[in-house]
Scaffold this motif. Structure first.
Motif, PDB file in Angstrom:
ATOM      1  N   PRO A  11     -32.982  60.069 -43.802  1.00 11.87           N
ATOM      2  CA  PRO A  11     -33.829  59.068 -43.168  1.00 11.87           C
ATOM      3  C   PRO A  11     -34.349  59.548 -41.811  1.00 11.87           C
ATOM      4  N   LEU A  12     -35.545  59.098 -41.463  1.00 14.36           N
ATOM      5  CA  LEU A  12     -36.133  59.467 -40.188  1.00 14.36           C
ATOM      6  C   LEU A  12     -35.654  58.524 -39.090  1.00 14.36           C
ATOM      7  N   ASN A  13     -35.800  58.991 -37.844  1.00 17.79           N
ATOM      8  CA  ASN A  13     -35.464  58.190 -36.654  1.00 17.79           C
ATOM      9  C   ASN A  13     -34.024  57.671 -36.701  1.00 17.79           C
ATOM     10  N   THR A  14     -33.150  58.483 -37.266  1.00 21.72           N
ATOM     11  CA  THR A  14     -31.753  58.102 -37.458  1.00 21.72           C
ATOM     12  C   THR A  14     -30.841  59.191 -36.912  1.00 21.72           C
ATOM     13  N   LEU A  15     -29.827  58.799 -36.159  1.00 22.59           N
ATOM     14  CA  LEU A  15     -28.863  59.762 -35.634  1.00 22.59           C
ATOM     15  C   LEU A  15     -28.016  60.332 -36.772  1.00 22.59           C
ATOM     16  N   LYS A  16     -28.001  61.661 -36.899  1.00 23.34           N
ATOM     17  CA  LYS A  16     -27.227  62.330 -37.938  1.00 23.34           C
ATOM     18  C   LYS A  16     -26.241  63.279 -37.262  1.00 23.34           C
ATOM     19  N   PRO A  17     -24.945  63.066 -37.443  1.00 25.08           N
ATOM     20  CA  PRO A  17     -23.965  63.963 -36.820  1.00 25.08           C
ATOM     21  C   PRO A  17     -24.169  65.402 -37.282  1.00 25.08           C
ATOM     22  N   PHE A  18     -24.144  66.331 -36.306  1.00 25.44           N
ATOM     23  CA  PHE A  18     -24.310  67.748 -36.626  1.00 25.44           C
ATOM     24  C   PHE A  18     -23.076  68.548 -36.221  1.00 25.44           C
ATOM     25  N   ALA A  19     -22.485  68.187 -35.100  1.00 25.05           N
ATOM     26  CA  ALA A  19     -21.244  68.784 -34.616  1.00 25.05           C
ATOM     27  C   ALA A  19     -20.605  67.760 -33.687  1.00 25.05           C
ATOM     28  N   GLU A  20     -19.441  68.071 -33.168  1.00 24.10           N
ATOM     29  CA  GLU A  20     -18.792  67.120 -32.271  1.00 24.10           C
ATOM     30  C   GLU A  20     -19.663  66.871 -31.045  1.00 24.10           C
ATOM     31  N   ASP A  21     -19.998  65.603 -30.804  1.00 23.73           N
ATOM     32  CA  ASP A  21     -20.838  65.170 -29.682  1.00 23.73           C
ATOM     33  C   ASP A  21     -22.273  65.668 -29.789  1.00 23.73           C
ATOM     34  N   ILE A  22     -22.714  66.064 -30.987  1.00 21.43           N
ATOM     35  CA  ILE A  22     -24.092  66.479 -31.204  1.00 21.43           C
ATOM     36  C   ILE A  22     -24.657  65.751 -32.423  1.00 21.43           C
ATOM     37  N   THR A  43     -40.893  67.102 -37.257  1.00 19.19           N
ATOM     38  CA  THR A  43     -40.326  67.068 -35.904  1.00 19.19           C
ATOM     39  C   THR A  43     -38.829  66.774 -35.950  1.00 19.19           C
ATOM     40  N   ARG A  44     -38.134  67.240 -34.921  1.00 18.65           N
ATOM     41  CA  ARG A  44     -36.690  67.001 -34.833  1.00 18.65           C
ATOM     42  C   ARG A  44     -36.261  67.079 -33.372  1.00 18.65           C
ATOM     43  N   MET A  45     -35.404  66.178 -32.969  1.00 16.76           N
ATOM     44  CA  MET A  45     -34.819  66.271 -31.639  1.00 16.76           C
ATOM     45  C   MET A  45     -33.301  66.361 -31.769  1.00 16.76           C
ATOM     46  N   THR A  46     -32.671  66.805 -30.693  1.00 10.93           N
ATOM     47  CA  THR A  46     -31.227  66.957 -30.663  1.00 10.93           C
ATOM     48  C   THR A  46     -30.674  66.110 -29.528  1.00 10.93           C
ATOM     49  N   VAL A  47     -29.561  65.455 -29.786  1.00  8.55           N
ATOM     50  CA  VAL A  47     -28.893  64.607 -28.797  1.00  8.55           C
ATOM     51  C   VAL A  47     -27.482  65.140 -28.583  1.00  8.55           C
ATOM     52  N   VAL A  48     -27.104  65.324 -27.320  1.00 12.61           N
ATOM     53  CA  VAL A  48     -25.761  65.793 -26.985  1.00 12.61           C
ATOM     54  C   VAL A  48     -25.129  64.808 -26.010  1.00 12.61           C
ATOM     55  N   ARG A  49     -23.886  64.436 -26.293  1.00 17.22           N
ATOM     56  CA  ARG A  49     -23.143  63.621 -25.344  1.00 17.22           C
ATOM     57  C   ARG A  49     -22.339  64.567 -24.450  1.00 17.22           C
ATOM     58  N   LEU A  50     -22.619  64.524 -23.144  1.00 14.63           N
ATOM     59  CA  LEU A  50     -21.981  65.404 -22.181  1.00 14.63           C
ATOM     60  C   LEU A  50     -20.574  64.901 -21.840  1.00 14.63           C
ATOM     61  N   PRO A  51     -19.766  65.743 -21.202  1.00 11.40           N
ATOM     62  CA  PRO A  51     -18.387  65.334 -20.879  1.00 11.40           C
ATOM     63  C   PRO A  51     -18.292  64.052 -20.064  1.00 11.40           C
ATOM     64  N   ASP A  52     -19.316  63.735 -19.256  1.00 11.62           N
ATOM     65  CA  ASP A  52     -19.262  62.500 -18.473  1.00 11.62           C
ATOM     66  C   ASP A  52     -19.717  61.275 -19.259  1.00 11.62           C
ATOM     67  N   GLY A  53     -20.044  61.461 -20.548  1.00 13.70           N
ATOM     68  CA  GLY A  53     -20.456  60.348 -21.400  1.00 13.70           C
ATOM     69  C   GLY A  53     -21.943  60.115 -21.448  1.00 13.70           C
ATOM     70  N   SER A  54     -22.704  60.804 -20.605  1.00 15.59           N
ATOM     71  CA  SER A  54     -24.160  60.629 -20.603  1.00 15.59           C
ATOM     72  C   SER A  54     -24.801  61.420 -21.739  1.00 15.59           C
ATOM     73  N   LEU A  55     -26.039  61.065 -22.061  1.00 14.83           N
ATOM     74  CA  LEU A  55     -26.753  61.700 -23.168  1.00 14.83           C
ATOM     75  C   LEU A  55     -27.819  62.657 -22.651  1.00 14.83           C
ATOM     76  N   TRP A  56     -27.928  63.759 -23.368  1.00 17.05           N
ATOM     77  CA  TRP A  56     -28.871  64.849 -23.100  1.00 17.05           C
ATOM     78  C   TRP A  56     -29.816  64.907 -24.299  1.00 17.05           C
ATOM     79  N   ILE A  57     -31.105  64.653 -24.061  1.00 17.96           N
ATOM     80  CA  ILE A  57     -32.098  64.582 -25.144  1.00 17.96           C
ATOM     81  C   ILE A  57     -32.949  65.841 -25.118  1.00 17.96           C
ATOM     82  N   HIS A  58     -32.976  66.568 -26.216  1.00 22.87           N
ATOM     83  CA  HIS A  58     -33.678  67.856 -26.330  1.00 22.87           C
ATOM     84  C   HIS A  58     -34.866  67.697 -27.272  1.00 22.87           C
ATOM     85  N   SER A  59     -36.061  68.045 -26.776  1.00 19.04           N
ATOM     86  CA  SER A  59     -37.281  67.991 -27.572  1.00 19.04           C
ATOM     87  C   SER A  59     -37.495  66.606 -28.193  1.00 19.04           C
ATOM     88  N   PRO A  60     -37.670  65.572 -27.369  1.00 17.99           N
ATOM     89  CA  PRO A  60     -37.781  64.211 -27.906  1.00 17.99           C
ATOM     90  C   PRO A  60     -38.943  64.049 -28.876  1.00 17.99           C
TER      91      PRO A  60
END
Length: 247
Positions: A11-22, A43-60
């Motif tokens: 499905p599009l526009n849906t978070l899909k687990p790829f690795a731990e916190d990614i 198109t594809r973007m990547t989301v990473v949860r950083l150690p402080d709990g915040s989100l890092w959005i790559h290529s939105p």
């Protein structure tokens, strides 16, 4: 409605687990202007949860309200990254929704972008303090396209954008497009940078070779990128194969 050129990674526009916190998010197909043509791309973007709990959005990707709500459940969006001088278009839309986030991109992107764009911090060889506990990064300098590669140390995941493309021929619905992509080179199971991107690095061989070797030294277990089938395992071997033109 124009028929889509690719079978989507639904499905599009849906978070899909790829690795731990990614997570990866596959978005809608777009058309990019290239040599006077409107070339379709998934198109594809990547989301990473950083150690402080915040989100890092790559290529939105294009903004989607449901996706925004899903991200809010993961954590606060604090970093929005344009990883190269092509993948920046939706950064302003995401920054509008998350004005407290900082935006990042390659040098000169703000001047070269075809829409108004705010870049708070320029990306280079060294990871900024905001994510240096989680990432290594390195710069691939090109004449037209410059890209920053990211290595997520906790999960041994390499995050690229266009330095590897890996289109699956059976997902390309148009025969002429399938032929053109095969000719350019980035087709599964031998995905890699297309010929035009490799030409972009002519004259900068030493820098590109050094950057490529650094990626190999990181020894990724998996690789995610913007276009085509990602590598969920055997990442180092796939990397060496895909970057044989540079190593």
């Amino acid at each position: 409605m124009t028929e889509q050129a690719y079978e989507p990674y639904a499905p599009l526009n849906t978070l899909k687990p790829f690795a731990e916190d990614i997570w990866i998010v596959d978005g809608p197909e777009i058309r990019m202007n290239y040599l006077g043509l409107r070339i379709p791309f998934p198109t594809r973007m990547t989301v990473v949860r950083l150690p402080d709990g915040s989100l890092w959005i790559h290529s939105p990707i294009a903004w989607n309200d449901d996706l925004g709500c899903a991200l809010a459940e993961l954590g606060p969006v604090r970093h929005i990254v344009a990883p190269n001088t092509l993948h920046y278009w939706y950064v302003p839309d995401w920054h509008e929704r998350f004005p407290e986030a900082r935006t990042y991109g390659p040098a000169d992107l703000q001047k070269r972008a075809r829409r108004k764009l705010q870049i708070d911090e320029t990306l280079a060889e060294t990871a900024p303090p905001a994510w240096q506990d989680a990432f290594e990064q390195c710069l691939f300098p090109g004449t037209i396209l410059t890209e920053i590669a990211f290595f997520h140390r906790p999960s041994a995941t390499l995050i690229l954008t266009d330095l590897i493309e890996n289109f699956e021929p059976e997902r390309i619905r148009r025969r002429l497009l399938r032929w053109a992509i095969r000719l350019a080179g980035p087709t599964h199971p031998d995905g890699k940078a297309p010929f035009d991107m490799r030409w972009n690095f002519i004259g900068r061989g030493d820098a590109v070779r050094a950057a490529s070797r650094r990626l190999v030294e990181w020894a990724p277990e998996r690789i995610v990128f913007a276009h085509g089938r990602c590598y969920e395992s055997n990442g180092l071997a796939e990397l060496k194969r895909a970057f044989r033109w540079a190593l």
